[in-house]
Motif scaffolding. Structure first.
Motif, mmCIF file in Angstrom:
data_model
loop_
_atom_site.group_PDB
_atom_site.id
_atom_site.type_symbol
_atom_site.label_atom_id
_atom_site.label_comp_id
_atom_site.label_asym_id
_atom_site.label_seq_id
_atom_site.Cartn_x
_atom_site.Cartn_y
_atom_site.Cartn_z
ATOM 1 N N GLU A 135 0.800 -1.221 0.000
ATOM 2 C CA GLU A 135 0.000 0.000 0.000
ATOM 3 C C GLU A 135 0.840 1.282 0.000
ATOM 4 O OE1 GLU A 135 -3.347 2.058 -0.613
ATOM 5 O OE2 GLU A 135 -3.129 -0.117 -0.650
ATOM 6 N N PRO A 136 1.925 1.385 0.791
ATOM 7 C CA PRO A 136 2.730 2.613 0.745
ATOM 8 C C PRO A 136 3.334 2.872 -0.635
ATOM 9 C CG PRO A 136 3.275 1.329 2.691
ATOM 10 C CD PRO A 136 2.432 0.451 1.828
ATOM 11 N N GLN A 137 3.604 1.805 -1.370
ATOM 12 C CA GLN A 137 4.164 1.962 -2.715
ATOM 13 C C GLN A 137 3.070 2.323 -3.721
ATOM 14 O OE1 GLN A 137 5.470 -0.601 -0.512
ATOM 15 N NE2 GLN A 137 6.936 1.079 -0.219
ATOM 16 N N LEU A 138 1.899 1.708 -3.602
ATOM 17 C CA LEU A 138 0.809 2.060 -4.517
ATOM 18 C C LEU A 138 0.402 3.515 -4.348
ATOM 19 C CD1 LEU A 138 0.683 -1.014 -5.063
ATOM 20 C CD2 LEU A 138 -1.795 -0.763 -5.185
ATOM 21 N N GLN A 139 0.364 3.985 -3.108
ATOM 22 C CA GLN A 139 -0.005 5.375 -2.874
ATOM 23 C C GLN A 139 1.018 6.338 -3.475
ATOM 24 O OE1 GLN A 139 -0.678 5.971 1.308
ATOM 25 N NE2 GLN A 139 -2.298 4.430 1.416
ATOM 26 N N TYR A 140 2.278 5.961 -3.434
ATOM 27 C CA TYR A 140 3.347 6.840 -3.918
ATOM 28 C C TYR A 140 3.503 6.765 -5.435
ATOM 29 C CZ TYR A 140 8.046 8.867 -4.318
ATOM 30 O OH TYR A 140 9.129 9.639 -4.663
ATOM 31 N N PHE A 141 3.594 5.555 -5.977
ATOM 32 C CA PHE A 141 3.935 5.402 -7.390
ATOM 33 C C PHE A 141 2.743 5.546 -8.324
ATOM 34 C CE2 PHE A 141 7.686 3.532 -5.440
ATOM 35 C CZ PHE A 141 8.699 4.081 -6.226
ATOM 36 N N SER A 142 1.518 5.425 -7.806
ATOM 37 C CA SER A 142 0.353 5.541 -8.685
ATOM 38 C C SER A 142 0.155 6.973 -9.190
ATOM 39 C CB SER A 142 -0.911 5.060 -7.964
ATOM 40 O OG SER A 142 -1.186 5.858 -6.831
#
Length: 292
Positions: free
Chosen positions: A36-43
């Motif tokens: 989730e922390p990566q989806l929030q950042y990279f999306s």
């Protein structure tokens, strides 16, 4: 959404954002929500995709051990790309997902824009190979006998997990609570079929030397059994970089999300600019100083 693998297993897939795709592959102790922390950042600038591996609800939990292996795991990752109509993606994996990422690069290099292999190496060191297999089978038995809800209390406090708990108790508790929701059967089968039977990186040296996909390896300096395998990958894969996070354990992307995101963003930017290249042949490993 659900996609179906070549052997008929339904995998739960989630995505966010638009742009060059990134496929995130989770570790044994996590699931699709671990990114989730990566989806929030990279999306914000990428099409980010994550999925629950077979054996991890809401994906299917096959009953047969034959439905679980390292090769099948790599096939599943590509099945997700196929199900979404994607030719290529940046592939990012942690631990079990990191092993899967390496095998995607070996089996399907044409599908990978890049490989990020984080916290991968358990069972690779030859002196611990048999011990790891035995412990893996013991862990599988514990998930089956005690159940994930009970055994997660032990597993979540492993030697390379306590760093996360010390730094971020709330974040660690979310990880531990997520671990408690694992399928007892799925966790046991994954541990027996994938973890305990996967080949060591050292046994794949010849294939890894020929793998041309741009690769980033990330390990924590207190994730002891990933350090040497990480160095091995750095020295063996032609276009490979190695980053070591200080005072960090196994759950890299959750324990140090800001550092992980910044590192991954820079790596992907260099790859997309065509600047993540094989090591310069003048950088001879045996040379200490040039004298002539």
């Amino acid at each position: 959404m659900k996609i179906t693998t070549r052997d008929g297993v339904a995998l739960h897939v989630e995505e966010a954002g638009e742009g060059t795709p990134i496929l995130f592959i989770h570790e044994f102790g996590g699931n699709h929500a671990s990114w989730e922390p990566q989806l929030q950042y990279f999306s914000r600038r990428h099409r980010c995709i994550t999925y629950a591996a077979r054996g991890y609800p809401p994906s299917d939990v096959p009953e047969s051990l034959d439905a679980y292996s390292q090769a099948i795991a790599a096939d599943d990752a590509v099945a997700v790309l196929d199900g979404l109509g994607l030719d290529k993606a940046h592939i990012v994996g942690l631990s079990m997902g990191g092993f899967c990422t390496v095998h995607v690069g070996l089996r399907y290099p044409e599908r990978a824009l890049s490989l990020t292999v984080a916290g991968a190496g358990y069972g690779c060191e030859k002196e611990f190979e048999e011990y790891f297999r035995g412990v893996s089978l013991e862990v599988a038995d514990n998930f089956e006998r005690k159940g994930a809800q009970e055994f997660s209390k032990i597993y979540a406090l492993g030697a390379s997990r306590v760093q996360f708990q010390n730094k971020d108790p709330r974040g660690w508790q979310v990880f531990a609570d997520r671990l408690a929701t694992h399928s007892d059967k799925g966790a046991a089968m994954t541990m027996r079929g994938v973890q305990a039977r996967r080949p060591s990186f050292y046994d794949l040296a010849d294939e890894l030397k020929r793998m041309a996909v741009p690769t980033l390896v990330v390990v924590g300096d207190e994730d002891d059994h990933c350090l040497q395998p990480g160095i091995f990958l750095k020295k063996t894969i032609p276009a490979c970089g190695l980053s070591v996070f200080p005072k960090t354990g196994h759950t890299l992307n959750l324990e140090e999300p800001a550092a992980f995101n910044a590192l991954l963003a820079e790596f992907i930017a260099q790859v997309e600019a065509g600047r993540w290249l094989p090591r310069d042949p003048r950088a001879l490993p045996g040379q200490i100083m040039r004298t002539s």
